[in-house]
Structures are given as structure tokens and as C-alpha cells.
Design an enzyme around this catalytic site. Structure first.
Site, mmCIF file in Angstrom:
data_model
loop_
_atom_site.group_PDB
_atom_site.id
_atom_site.type_symbol
_atom_site.label_atom_id
_atom_site.label_comp_id
_atom_site.label_asym_id
_atom_site.label_seq_id
_atom_site.Cartn_x
_atom_site.Cartn_y
_atom_site.Cartn_z
ATOM 1 N N GLU A 1 15.272 6.091 -4.359
ATOM 2 C CA GLU A 1 16.612 7.045 -4.281
ATOM 3 C C GLU A 1 16.613 8.269 -5.325
ATOM 4 O O GLU A 1 17.653 8.539 -6.082
ATOM 5 C CB GLU A 1 17.727 6.505 -3.967
ATOM 6 C CG GLU A 1 17.944 5.515 -3.021
ATOM 7 C CD GLU A 1 19.543 4.850 -3.046
ATOM 8 O OE1 GLU A 1 20.441 5.146 -3.853
ATOM 9 O OE2 GLU A 1 19.465 3.607 -2.001
ATOM 10 N N GLU B 1 15.335 -1.184 4.903
ATOM 11 C CA GLU B 1 16.729 -1.669 4.916
ATOM 12 C C GLU B 1 17.372 -1.289 6.197
ATOM 13 O O GLU B 1 18.556 -0.912 6.147
ATOM 14 C CB GLU B 1 17.392 -0.977 3.543
ATOM 15 C CG GLU B 1 16.661 -1.167 2.383
ATOM 16 C CD GLU B 1 17.426 -0.529 1.083
ATOM 17 O OE1 GLU B 1 18.531 -0.300 1.450
ATOM 18 O OE2 GLU B 1 17.054 -0.326 0.149
HETATM 19 O O1 G3I Z 1 27.537 -10.376 -8.697
HETATM 20 C C1 G3I Z 1 28.710 -9.751 -9.098
HETATM 21 C C2 G3I Z 1 29.755 -10.468 -9.386
HETATM 22 O O2 G3I Z 1 29.532 -11.697 -10.258
HETATM 23 C C3 G3I Z 1 31.122 -9.963 -9.292
HETATM 24 O O3 G3I Z 1 32.088 -10.760 -9.332
HETATM 25 C C4 G3I Z 1 31.325 -9.076 -8.258
HETATM 26 C C5 G3I Z 1 32.739 -8.367 -8.151
HETATM 27 O O4 G3I Z 1 32.385 -7.419 -9.162
HETATM 28 O O5 G3I Z 1 30.212 -8.122 -7.895
HETATM 29 C C6 G3I Z 1 28.934 -8.794 -7.701
HETATM 30 O O6 G3I Z 1 28.051 -7.637 -7.908
HETATM 31 C C7 G3I Z 1 28.042 -7.026 -6.601
HETATM 32 C C8 G3I Z 1 26.556 -7.167 -5.955
HETATM 33 O O7 G3I Z 1 26.539 -6.281 -4.856
HETATM 34 C C9 G3I Z 1 26.394 -8.654 -5.623
HETATM 35 O O8 G3I Z 1 27.149 -8.819 -4.440
HETATM 36 C C10 G3I Z 1 28.197 -5.618 -7.061
HETATM 37 O O9 G3I Z 1 29.599 -5.450 -7.422
HETATM 38 C C11 G3I Z 1 28.235 -4.550 -5.693
HETATM 39 O O10 G3I Z 1 28.307 -3.220 -6.113
HETATM 40 C C12 G3I Z 1 26.738 -4.688 -5.140
HETATM 41 O O11 G3I Z 1 26.462 -4.211 -4.023
HETATM 42 C C13 G3I Z 1 25.051 -3.899 -3.611
HETATM 43 C C14 G3I Z 1 24.752 -2.447 -3.726
HETATM 44 O O12 G3I Z 1 23.539 -2.217 -3.124
HETATM 45 C C15 G3I Z 1 24.960 -1.971 -5.047
HETATM 46 O O13 G3I Z 1 24.804 -0.394 -4.823
HETATM 47 C C16 G3I Z 1 24.895 -4.472 -2.201
HETATM 48 O O14 G3I Z 1 25.003 -5.833 -2.039
HETATM 49 C C17 G3I Z 1 23.648 -4.011 -1.913
HETATM 50 O O15 G3I Z 1 23.658 -4.490 -0.367
HETATM 51 C C18 G3I Z 1 23.304 -2.601 -1.743
HETATM 52 O O16 G3I Z 1 22.132 -2.529 -1.368
HETATM 53 C C19 G3I Z 1 21.469 -1.058 -1.510
HETATM 54 C C20 G3I Z 1 20.147 -1.083 -1.952
HETATM 55 O O17 G3I Z 1 19.897 -1.895 -3.159
HETATM 56 C C21 G3I Z 1 19.554 0.366 -2.072
HETATM 57 N N1 G3I Z 1 19.778 0.990 -0.651
HETATM 58 C C22 G3I Z 1 21.296 1.185 -0.262
HETATM 59 C C23 G3I Z 1 21.757 -0.331 -0.175
HETATM 60 C C24 G3I Z 1 23.430 -0.400 0.365
HETATM 61 O O18 G3I Z 1 23.932 0.309 -0.445
#
Ligand code: G3I
Length: 382
Positions: A163, A277
């Protein structure tokens, strides 16, 4: 007078009764979808790889891993291999979750793609306090050499840069004003790809992007900027092997000219194309589009239609080598936070959660599963 809630309750019960044969059929069909009937088996017959993103917790769920091993030939870590999760402290790596996926995949003869080395999101919390214009390049190259080197020879591909395009940031080259650009300059992309190739010469190195799929105006501009970036990287002899088209698509969008030109443009540069994705956001489905309350079946039907429409265009090209969904089951979708808006009447009961993936929350194949398989069967062999 029957209140709406009573109607809904009675209707929900009626729907469940009506749905029972469907659920049983799904359960029965579930036993008929493995082996030669699996997504990967159908994909393989056309020279494709079928894959999905996997969350670290998912690997601890036997029901989940059973479907994963039976259905997919390629996996990617949803979060475990990103900079923040894998390097939580300046001098500390956390490889357990990434290792678990790589080991699971190896045990089940499944290929792995890495996601991602360089992104403006999910950077570790220490990054903003530690990274400077003087040390950012070394932070970047050390990271790629360490993580890429750990999985050397085990990765089908890596999303090296994710991105990097943001046309609205106003740069002539369309690059996003990410922390990496601010600290290192536009050369960060070439540095990342060269380092990744040094770390793992076998991995197919991918530039991964979203919002370039449909014929809407915003996507057209971003698509052009993305192709221009790929041309610049190839002209500079950067070890770039593939374009990742994320394919986070929405009900109501259309695909055709833009998507074909994007894929053909990448192919003309000698690149493979991965749909990295794929999921279908149904937030635009309105009450008026579906016969409430049996809207789960209607939504599934609409979502499956989008899978068919999008993949039918994308898979026309033999340059497209893999299709990964961003998750296996609706139960884990990142889209859970993107609920469909209520209708104007806010007393509406909560709408069902999003249903963007090939398996429903009970790990039963959704209509989208069968739509994917059908499009694979109709696609030209690559
Ligand atoms: O692991 C921590 C946990 O320890 C904590 O308690 C919790 C609450 O703060 O957060 C957890 O981390 C989260 C992580 O997902 C794992 O669940 C993050 O906050 C959260 O922001 C993260 O979101 C991910 C997101 O990317 C981040 O931008 C999504 O799961 C994931 O599906 C998403 O994937 C992205 C691709 O990498 C790139 N393309 C877009 C796609 C969708 O946004």
C-alpha cells in the site's frame, strides 16, 4: 397487532425451520467438498493456487485447521509476520505465531506467502521514538534480512511493500507520505526489494495494493499510479516478480475494463498477479435489497454473485496465479467492524454480521465457496 419484533421472532423461527434443510444440505455438502471437491483441487486443475489468511489464534482451533488443510494450498499470516507483531521491541523478535503457521503449512504440504515487510500501518509502538532519517534504512534492511532470512526457501512469495500509493497525498509519483518515505525517501521501495531478494532468493517478491480493482474514478487514478510505480521499479531492475491485487471489494461495485487493463499491464511487465486479500463487503446491502428477515440467505446469494462477477473477469488472464481470501470463515473477518448501516428506522433490530468469506461462522461452505469453485472450473488453464 403483531409487533415488528414478534414478526421478526416468528419469522426467524420460520426461517430457521426453512433454513434447516439448507443447513443439513450444507452439512451434507460439507462432507462432499473435500478431496477432489475442495477449492484447492478445483484451483489446481486450472493451474491456480487457492489460499486464505490465517489468524494466529485460528491455528489452535482443530475444527478450523481441519477445513484449512482440506481446502487450501496457500496460506498467509493475517498479522503475525507484520513489523509490529513480529518485532514488538527494538531488540526483540516474536516469531512464535509466524513459526506456527509456517510449520503447520509445511506439515500439510501447503505453500506460504509472507505479509509484509514494509507498510505504514502496524508498525511497532517503539518505531516513532527510535527511527530517524539516519537509522531508518538500517532498521529496514536489518528487519528484512532477519525475517526473510528466517524463512528463507520456505516462502512462495512475500509482500515486500504494501500500500505505498496514495494519490491524494499529492506527490507527482503518487507515493503515500508514509513513515518510510519521510525517513528514507522514495528509494525505500528499491532498497526493500533488493534486500528481500538477498534474504530469500527463491521467494516471489510482490508489490501489494488495494483500491485498484474497480472502474470507479478513485480506483482508476490509483491503478494508473500503481502501474507507473511497477514500470519504474522494473526499469530500475528491481527484483519484483508479482503484483498483489488485494481485492477487498464491495457489493454494488463493477469490474471490467480497469481490472483487465491492470492485470494486462502487470503481465506486460513480466509480472505474475496474485489476488491476495479477497473478501466481499456487504455493508451496502439495504433492507430493500433483500426479503427480510430471511436476509442471511439473500445476502449470501448477493455476495456469491459478487465473487462470480469479480473472479470471472480477473481469472480470464493466465497471469493470475493465486486467489486468497482474507480469512476462511465469516467468524473471523476483519470486516466485523464494518456493519451494514441501519435503515432510517433506528429501531431496526441489529443487522446480521458481515458474511464476506467462503465459509460461514459454523465453518459450513457458503454460496461464495461454490461460486469460487465454479469460476475456477470455467477459468482458462495457466
Ligand atoms: O494482538 C493485539 C492484542 O494483543 C490486543 O489486545 C488487541 C486490542 O488492541 O489488538 C490486537 O492487535 C490487532 C490485530 O489486528 C490482531 O487482531 C490490532 O489492534 C488490529 O489493528 C489488527 O487489525 C488488522 C489490520 O490489518 C491492521 O490494519 C486486521 O486483523 C487485518 O485483517 C488487517 O489486514 C489488512 C492487511 O494487512 C493489508 N490490507 C488490508 C487488510 C484489512 O485492513
Amino acid at each position: 397487532m403483531i409487533t415488528r419484533r414478534t414478526f421478526m421472532n416468528q419469522s426467524v423461527l420460520a426461517t430457521c425451520a426453512l433454513a434447516l434443510p439448507r443447513v443439513l444440505a450444507a452439512a451434507e455438502s460439507n462432507t462432499n467438498i473435500d478431496g477432489a471437491n475442495s477449492l484447492q483441487a478445483h484451483a489446481h486443475k486450472r493451474g491456480l493456487l487457492a489460499g486464505c489468511a490465517v489468524g494466529a489464534a485460528n491455528l489452535k482451533d482443530d475444527a478450523f485447521t481441519s477445513v484449512l488443510a482440506a481446502q487450501f494450498g496457500l496460506v498467509v499470516a493475517e498479522n503475525a509476520m507484520k513489523f509490529g507483531p513480529i518485532k514488538p521491541k527494538p531488540d526483540t523478535y516474536f516469531f512464535d505465531d509466524a513459526d506456527a503457521l509456517v510449520n503447520f503449512a509445511h506439515q500439510h504440504n501447503i505453500k506460504v506467502r509472507g505479509h509484509n515487510f514494509v507498510w505504514h500501518e502496524q508498525l511497532p509502538t517503539w518505531f516513532k521514538d527510535v527511527a530517524t532519517k539516519d537509522n531508518a534504512r538500517k532498521i529496514l534492511t536489518d528487519h528484512i534480512m532477519t525475517v526473510g532470512g528466517r524463512y528463507k526457501g520456505k516462502m512462495q512469495s512475500w509482500d515486500v511493500v504494501n500500500e505505498a500509493i496514495q494519490v491524494s497525498d499529492g506527490r507527482p509519483d503518487g507515493l503515500r507520505k508514509s513513515p518510510w518515505l519521510e525517513l528514507i525517501g522514495p528509494d525505500y521501495l528499491e532498497i526493500a526489494f533488493h534486500t528481500a531478494h538477498q534474504a530469500d532468493p527463491k521467494a516471489r517478491l510482490t508489490y501489494n495494493e488495494y483500491g485498484i480493482e474497480n472502474d470507479g474514478t478513485d480506483d482508476v487514478a490509483k491503478c494508473a499510479a500503481t502501474l507507473d510505480l511497477l514500470k519504474r521499479l522494473k526499469a530500475a531492475n528491481v527484483p519484483l516478480h508479482a503484483l498483489g491485487i488485494q481485492s477487498h471489494i464491495n457489493v454494488g461495485e463493477s469490474w471490467g475494463k480497469g481490472l483487465r487493463e491492470l492485470i494486462d499491464g502487470a503481465k506486460a511487465l513480466g509480472l505474475e498477479v496474485y489476488l491476495t486479500e479477497l473478501d466481499v463487503n456487504d455493508k451496502t446491502v439495504k433492507e430493500t435489497d433483500v426479503a427480510a428477515p430471511a436476509d442471511l440467505a439473500d445476502i449470501d446469494r448477493i455476495v456469491a454473485g459478487v465473487y462470480t462477477s469479480y473472479l470471472s473477469v480477473a481469472l480470464e488472464s493466465k497471469a493470475v496465479k493465486s486467489v486468497l481470501t482474507w480469512g476462511l470463515t465469516d467468524a473471523h473477518t476483519w470486516l466485523a467492524g464494518f456493519m451494514r448501516p441501519h435503515t432510517t428506522d433506528d429501531k431496526q433490530p441489529p443487522r446480521p454480521p458481515q458474511r464476506p468469506l467462503p465459509f460461514d461462522p459454523d465453518l459450513k461452505p457458503a454460496p461464495a465457496f461454490f461460486a469460487m469453485r465454479d469460476v475456477f472450473d470455467k477459468a482458462p488453464h495457466r
